[in-house]
Design a protein around this motif. Structure first.
Motif, PDB file in Angstrom:
ATOM      1  N   GLN A 194       0.730  -1.156   0.324  1.00  0.00           N
ATOM      2  CA  GLN A 194      -0.258   0.214   0.070  1.00  0.00           C
ATOM      3  C   GLN A 194       0.454   0.956   0.632  1.00  0.00           C
ATOM      4  N   ASN A 195       2.014   1.464   0.486  1.00  0.00           N
ATOM      5  CA  ASN A 195       2.971   2.277   0.957  1.00  0.00           C
ATOM      6  C   ASN A 195       3.661   2.320  -0.423  1.00  0.00           C
ATOM      7  N   ALA A 196       2.608   2.719  -1.006  1.00  0.00           N
ATOM      8  CA  ALA A 196       3.791   2.604  -2.456  1.00  0.00           C
ATOM      9  C   ALA A 196       5.117   3.547  -2.922  1.00  0.00           C
ATOM     10  N   GLN A 197       5.133   4.830  -2.660  1.00  0.00           N
ATOM     11  CA  GLN A 197       5.854   5.244  -1.579  1.00  0.00           C
ATOM     12  C   GLN A 197       7.522   5.401  -1.820  1.00  0.00           C
ATOM     13  N   ALA A 198       7.522   3.657  -1.052  1.00  0.00           N
ATOM     14  CA  ALA A 198       8.163   3.157   0.040  1.00  0.00           C
ATOM     15  C   ALA A 198       9.063   2.131  -1.309  1.00  0.00           C
ATOM     16  N   ALA A 199       7.890   1.146  -1.404  1.00  0.00           N
ATOM     17  CA  ALA A 199       7.524   0.288  -2.575  1.00  0.00           C
ATOM     18  C   ALA A 199       8.186   0.694  -3.867  1.00  0.00           C
ATOM     19  N   LEU A 200       7.561   1.416  -4.147  1.00  0.00           N
ATOM     20  CA  LEU A 200       8.368   2.458  -5.494  1.00  0.00           C
ATOM     21  C   LEU A 200       9.684   2.027  -5.064  1.00  0.00           C
ATOM     22  N   SER A 201      10.410   2.893  -4.835  1.00  0.00           N
ATOM     23  CA  SER A 201      12.046   3.774  -4.035  1.00  0.00           C
ATOM     24  C   SER A 201      12.661   2.493  -4.318  1.00  0.00           C
ATOM     25  N   THR A 216      -0.643   0.605 -15.692  1.00  0.00           N
ATOM     26  CA  THR A 216       0.378   1.393 -16.086  1.00  0.00           C
ATOM     27  C   THR A 216       1.522  -0.177 -15.155  1.00  0.00           C
ATOM     28  N   SER A 217       2.689   0.074 -15.917  1.00  0.00           N
ATOM     29  CA  SER A 217       3.626  -0.514 -15.808  1.00  0.00           C
ATOM     30  C   SER A 217       4.616  -0.067 -16.113  1.00  0.00           C
ATOM     31  N   GLY A 218       5.787   0.199 -15.500  1.00  0.00           N
ATOM     32  CA  GLY A 218       7.320   0.909 -15.626  1.00  0.00           C
ATOM     33  C   GLY A 218       8.674   0.563 -14.382  1.00  0.00           C
ATOM     34  N   THR A 219       9.433   1.480 -14.891  1.00  0.00           N
ATOM     35  CA  THR A 219      10.016   1.247 -14.769  1.00  0.00           C
ATOM     36  C   THR A 219      10.068   2.139 -12.570  1.00  0.00           C
ATOM     37  N   GLY A 220      11.037   1.673 -11.508  1.00  0.00           N
ATOM     38  CA  GLY A 220      10.602   2.729  -9.798  1.00  0.00           C
ATOM     39  C   GLY A 220      10.648   3.981 -10.014  1.00  0.00           C
ATOM     40  N   LYS A 221      11.481   4.301 -10.637  1.00  0.00           N
ATOM     41  CA  LYS A 221      11.731   6.055 -11.165  1.00  0.00           C
ATOM     42  C   LYS A 221      10.927   6.288 -12.122  1.00  0.00           C
ATOM     43  N   GLU A 222      10.794   6.068 -12.543  1.00  0.00           N
ATOM     44  CA  GLU A 222       9.328   6.625 -13.977  1.00  0.00           C
ATOM     45  C   GLU A 222       8.366   6.234 -13.008  1.00  0.00           C
ATOM     46  N   LEU A 223       7.381   5.101 -12.550  1.00  0.00           N
ATOM     47  CA  LEU A 223       6.576   5.793 -11.739  1.00  0.00           C
ATOM     48  C   LEU A 223       6.240   6.299 -11.119  1.00  0.00           C
ATOM     49  N   LEU A 224       7.372   6.659  -9.664  1.00  0.00           N
ATOM     50  CA  LEU A 224       7.560   7.304  -8.837  1.00  0.00           C
ATOM     51  C   LEU A 224       7.177   8.885  -9.782  1.00  0.00           C
TER      52      LEU A 224
END
Ligand SMILES: Nc1ncnc2c1ncn2[C@@H]1O[C@H](COP(=O)(O)OP(=O)(O)OP(=O)(O)O)[C@@H](O)[C@H]1O
Ligand SMILES: [Mg+2]
Lengths: 236, 305
Positions: A194-201, A216-224
């Protein structure tokens, strides 16, 4: 290279509820991949289906090139696929050590004791409490136990379902540190958060799930960096 | 001294209840169902042993082993055919099925072995030659100038019960299979994620419970030697009560519940009224459950969120 996990157009139902509507994604060797999405998007359903607790009506899932559809749930773990389920689900009436032993249920031999020591080295809190019944552990300790238990099966792919749920910020940080350490040690990770910020980083790549579909999909950076994601999942 | 006699009979009867209660409690702990047919497995075990020993003249030990084998297989088959297809069904459906299986077993016994009572052979006797050169058959020991009689059946029953309890406690605490059973009883999904074959574990539980039921059947009929197709049903209900009394799902609870039930029943018969003894037993049960709804040793673990 062949992905370690390949999910191809699966559809999962709860009775008449169509919870997963044809999703496809893959996880490559050595990656951290995250699935994010709002409550009820179908993240847990996806992980539970991969691990064999639920079954997809159509589509296929393959792990290291082998289809999983005919593999019963209790045989999945010995293939190298472990799930830390949502809500931890440790065995509350069993001791910490017994919980870890259950993690190594399909294994035998000297390696098990060595791995037990490794888990204790990674989670010293568990070592201090090895004789304590799991029901008496704090939420954070139970999460560590659930992760340690999954590690006892020597997974090639570790799936984590909301490991930070209900934990204080400092513990969340600790859990994410552990995830990164595991990753550095060579474990491939599929992380639901749920913690998208932490997960994507921490993630190499991410998929965004909305009402049973990948939107949507992409690299962590792109999504952030994506404005739409920021708006929907990162609080502006 | 009569008090001591009653106490010992109570403990002996309670030991039988405890052994039967184990079957209920283990199956409930893992499959979360009440196997009401469990009492009738006792009866089948007793008949097998009876026929093996009385009709085929096999040694009692062989009779007991045969009864255990047949009951173990019976337990596994009943689970596969009657209960496994209902794994996802509402518990009421499972309960009704179990009652159905119970009647099925009783009626099959009626068909196979008729309703004529069989007299169960006495296994636990010793023979000696007295001063006059006559052979004397003894079925127990007398203490305090014959004021305290303890039959061999009583001694054997209590010893067997202790062995089973200790064995099963060690099994569930220390063996891989035993731990897997405990894991399944808590969370089947999580157990499967560990690689535990849940269906196999449930089968195993039925096998153990039914094997123990065979032993209970032989002990019961050795103490109360009339064998009819409904022999198992009342002790089955009592043992179920004992399991609830002690805290269903708990092995020490089955022992405690069984012993208490046996002792209360014998005392009620002796000091209150034979007719009312069962009513007294159930009255005590109700009082205990009002005070401790989970039973004497039942666990109520709170989940942490
Ligand atoms: N056992 C069930 N029976 C019926 N419907 C269910 C069941 N479990 C989940 N669902 C439904 O399936 C959908 C997806 O649920 P799922 O648990 O996979 O969501 P999630 O993304 O993990 O959500 P959360 O972030 O809240 O954990 C939801 O609409 C939910 O209501
Ligand atoms: Mg979820």
């Amino acid at each position: 290279m062949e992905p370690i996990l390949k999910v191809d157009d699966i559809n999962v139902y709860y009775g008449s509820i169509h919870a997963i509507k044809g999703i496809s994604f893959e996880v490559n060797q050595g990656e951290i991949v995250t699935l994010i999405g709002a409550n009820g998007a179908g993240k847990s359903t996806t992980l539970n289906t991969i691990s064999g607790l639920l079954h997809s009506k159509t589509g296929s899932i393959s792990f290291m090139g082998e289809p999983l559809s005919k593999v019963p749930c209790h045989k999945v773990v010995s293939k190298g696929l472990a799930l830390v389920p949502e809500g931890r689900r440790v065995f509350l009436q069993m001791t910490v050590q017994e919980n870890l032993e259950m993690g190594a249920y399909t294994r035998s031999g000297k390696g098990v004791d060595e791995d037990l020591e490794k888990v204790y080295a990674r989670f010293p809190r568990l070592k201090e409490r090895f004789k304590q019944v799991a029901g008496t552990l704090s939420g954070g300790e139970q999460q560590m136990l659930a992760m340690g238990r999954a590690l006892m099966s020597q997974p090639k792919l570790l799936m984590l379902d909301e490991p930070s749920m209900g934990l204080a910020p400092i513990l969340v940080e600790q859990i994410f540190e552990i995830i990164q350490n595991l990753h550095k040690a060579g474990t491939t990770i599929l992380l639901v958060e749920q913690n998208a910020q932490a997960a994507l980083s921490v993630a190499d790549r991410g998929y965004v799930l909305e009402t049973g579909k990948i939107v949507t999909s992409g690299t962590g950076k792109e999504l952030l960096a994506s404005p739409a994601i920021k708006k929907a999942y990162l609080g502006g | 001294m009569t008090f001591l006699n009653f106490l010992i009979s109570g403990i002996s009867l309670g030991s039988i209840y405890a052994i039967i209660a184990l079957g209920y409690t283990m199956v409930y702990g893992i499959a979360k169902m009440l196997n009401f047919a469990h009492g009738d497995v006792i009866m089948v075990g007793a008949y097998i042993c009876f026929y093996a020993v009385s009709r085929f003249s096999l040694p009692p030990v062989v009779g007991v082993i045969l009864a255990m084998l047949v009951c173990t297989v019976l337990g596994i088959v009943v689970e596969r055919l009657a209960y496994k297809p209902l794994r996802q069904a509402p518990s009421l459906a499972v309960l009704i099925t179990a009652i159905g299986v119970s009647y099925f077993l009783q009626n099959s016994a009626l068909l196979l072995w008729s309703s004529n009572p069989k007299v169960f052979p006495a296994f636990f006797t010793t023979e000696s030659v007295d001063a006059a050169g006559k052979t004397v058959t003894k079925n127990g020991i007398q203490l305090f100038d014959g004021r305290l009689n303890i039959s061999y059946v009583t001694i054997v029953t209590i010893v067997v019960c202790i062995i089973i309890m200790v064995g099963l406690t060690l099994f569930t605490a220390h063996t891989k299979m035993g731990k897997a059973m405990r894991a399944c009883s808590e969370d089947k999904g999580a157990a499967q994620l560990m690689g535990i074959n849940v269906n196999g574990t449930i089968s195993m539980t039925f096998a153990i419970g039914s094997g123990l039921a065979a032993i209970a059947g032989v002990l019961l009929c050795s103490a109360y030697p009339t064998l009819v197709p409904t022999t198992g049903s009342m002790p089955g209900i009592k043992a179920f009560t004992a399991a609830v009394f002690g805290g269903i799902g708990s092995i020490p609870g089955a022992l405690l519940g069984g012993l208490m039930l046996g002792v209360i029943e014998i005392f009620a018969k002796a000091y209150i009224s034979t007719q009312l003894s069962d009513a007294v037993v159930f009255a005590v049960l109700i009082v205990v459950l009002l005070v401790k709804p989970a039973g004497l040793l039942g666990k109520q673990v709170r989940e942490k969120v």
